[in-house]
Motif scaffolding. Sequence first.
Motif, short mmCIF file in Angstrom:
data_model
loop_
_atom_site.label_atom_id
_atom_site.label_comp_id
_atom_site.label_asym_id
_atom_site.label_seq_id
_atom_site.Cartn_x
_atom_site.Cartn_y
_atom_site.Cartn_z
N ALA A 93 0.86 -1.18 0.00
CA ALA A 93 0.00 0.00 0.00
C ALA A 93 0.90 1.23 0.00
O ALA A 93 1.97 1.22 0.61
CB ALA A 93 -0.90 0.01 1.23
N VAL A 94 0.49 2.27 -0.69
CA VAL A 94 1.29 3.50 -0.76
C VAL A 94 0.44 4.67 -0.32
O VAL A 94 -0.73 4.78 -0.69
CB VAL A 94 1.87 3.73 -2.17
CG1 VAL A 94 0.76 3.92 -3.20
CG2 VAL A 94 2.82 4.90 -2.19
N ALA A 95 1.03 5.55 0.48
CA ALA A 95 0.35 6.75 0.96
C ALA A 95 1.03 7.98 0.40
O ALA A 95 2.27 8.03 0.33
CB ALA A 95 0.35 6.81 2.48
N SER A 96 0.23 8.95 0.00
CA SER A 96 0.73 10.25 -0.44
C SER A 96 0.15 11.30 0.49
O SER A 96 -1.06 11.33 0.73
CB SER A 96 0.29 10.52 -1.88
OG SER A 96 0.63 11.84 -2.26
N ASP A 97 1.02 12.17 1.04
CA ASP A 97 0.54 13.12 2.04
C ASP A 97 -0.41 14.16 1.46
O ASP A 97 -1.19 14.78 2.19
CB ASP A 97 1.71 13.81 2.75
CG ASP A 97 2.58 14.64 1.82
OD1 ASP A 97 2.48 14.46 0.58
OD2 ASP A 97 3.38 15.46 2.32
N ALA A 98 -0.36 14.39 0.16
CA ALA A 98 -1.29 15.31 -0.52
C ALA A 98 -1.73 14.64 -1.83
O ALA A 98 -1.22 13.58 -2.20
CB ALA A 98 -0.63 16.64 -0.80
N PHE A 99 -2.69 15.26 -2.49
CA PHE A 99 -3.23 14.61 -3.68
C PHE A 99 -2.20 14.50 -4.78
O PHE A 99 -1.21 15.25 -4.83
CB PHE A 99 -4.48 15.32 -4.18
CG PHE A 99 -4.29 16.76 -4.60
CD1 PHE A 99 -3.49 17.13 -5.68
CD2 PHE A 99 -4.96 17.78 -3.91
CE1 PHE A 99 -3.34 18.45 -6.07
CE2 PHE A 99 -4.81 19.11 -4.30
CZ PHE A 99 -4.00 19.44 -5.38
N PHE A 100 -2.42 13.53 -5.69
CA PHE A 100 -1.60 13.42 -6.89
C PHE A 100 -2.12 14.44 -7.90
O PHE A 100 -3.26 14.31 -8.39
CB PHE A 100 -1.70 12.02 -7.48
CG PHE A 100 -0.97 10.97 -6.71
CD1 PHE A 100 0.41 10.88 -6.74
CD2 PHE A 100 -1.66 10.05 -5.92
CE1 PHE A 100 1.10 9.91 -6.03
CE2 PHE A 100 -1.00 9.07 -5.21
CZ PHE A 100 0.39 9.00 -5.26
#
Length: 529
Positions: free
Chosen positions: A472-479
């Motif tokens: 699973a991958v998390a991005s702190d803000a939107f792509f």
Amino acid sequence: MTDVTIRRALLSVSDKTGVVELASRLAKNGVELVSTGGTARALREAGLDVRDVSDVTGFPEMMDGRVKTLHPMIHGGLLAVRDDPDHAAAMDTHEIGAIDLVVVNLYPFAQTVASGADRDTVIENIDIGGPSMVRSAAKNHAYVTILTDPADYDGLYEELAGHDGATTLAFRKRMAAKAFATTAAYDSAIGQWFAFADQQERFPASLSLAMTRGDTLRYGENPHQHAALYLPAGPSSRGVPQAEQVQGKELSYNNLNDADAALGLVAEFPADRPAVVIVKHANPCGVAVADTLLEAWQAALACDPVSAFGGIVASNVPLDAATAQAITQIFTEVVIATGADAAARKAFAAKPNLRLLLVESLPDPARPGLELKSIAGGYLLQSRDDGMVGEADLTVVSKRQPTDAEMADALFAWKVAKHVKSNAIVYVKDGATAGIGAGQMNRRDSSRIAAQRAVEAAEAAGWDAPRTQGSAVASDAFFPFADGLLSAVEAGAIMVIQPGGSMRDEEVIKAADEAGVAMVFTGKRHFRH
């Protein structure tokens, strides 16, 4: 005027630590003692001869003690410039006696607030007469000695012994500076209570923050920078500054900053399952939970063993011998945890330079608070990032629904991403970080760096494939574009958690669907600069 002989002293203290000994020493030197209320009673019970303030002023203490020292007979004795003929004449005309020493500490306002007392009790613990006497004495430090802290009594004893019952101007200056700082901190605490607690203002029009110096540090981030640790003047939440240092060298500026980052992240994980966090330069480089603390350490270290060298390690449970021995196999600056058994302490003792810090409890990640940052010409103040999400807060936006295991890893990755410098990308597999990309100017590069770290970790461990496969991958803000998500997919991610909210959300969702990955939106971002 340099040395001033102490002939008359006024004592009025809330904290009576050492006051009987102080008064006894003064009395033996022939000093007249003047006092108020409870302090006078304590001194009389010790067999000392004390004159009541009411006897000096000619007025009784009244209004439940609210009015007792606010009188010309007191403040005239404090403020008079002794070698000014007009001041001396006024003292003679009104029979005002000089006061050479004032010993005052203030009503325990901050402690009363911390105890949860009701509003009326809090208001009654706002000292008026005490700060007035302190300020009068401190202003007139050319002639008057002011003590506001029992810790300074020994310094007074040395002054009196070394100067034949007198104090030096240098000593009085130091005590005056401390006195004004004390009343400033006291008023600041009152102002903060009125603004934040009583009036519930988020950002008051005027804000004063009071701090006391804890330690002077060897240097700041770099050797040419000066640094010190300051603590809130009143009760506050406990953290790294309040930890017990069991062993090791003096903590540096960077140690304190990094240990705070590690403690803040490990506090996100409940103590029902051991968690380990490894931090380097305020960024996590390995995080894991497992059935045992040793397994959590091994999984966290495997994420990025290169960056872990010289890092900070935090645990959400007490340390055991096996984990301690494993940690000492690499160079580690600081280890911080909620405890350490005797065998663990013995293992760490073999590395005497390693700093072992123990905290009574972990900080509450949901606690309210403020963060202050200086910029040229001003300060930025914001509420701390206490945002948290659970599975019920997530919106599945992809065609494929995530599995329970994928959802658990996604929430784990989201917790870690909150503590990674932006732009942040975090891969997680089976409760352990597989790759972390931090602080890049674009999200695609963060994703690629995290994936490359995972490849290097796999090579170092002899694995067949990096642990980003199936992660699973998390991005702190939107792509903002699909390229960042596609980079994560190339690294092997099959589950994505991100805030959403981009103008190109539909483009990113379409890319996720075409790649067959599950994706959820949190509706909340975690920028960290």
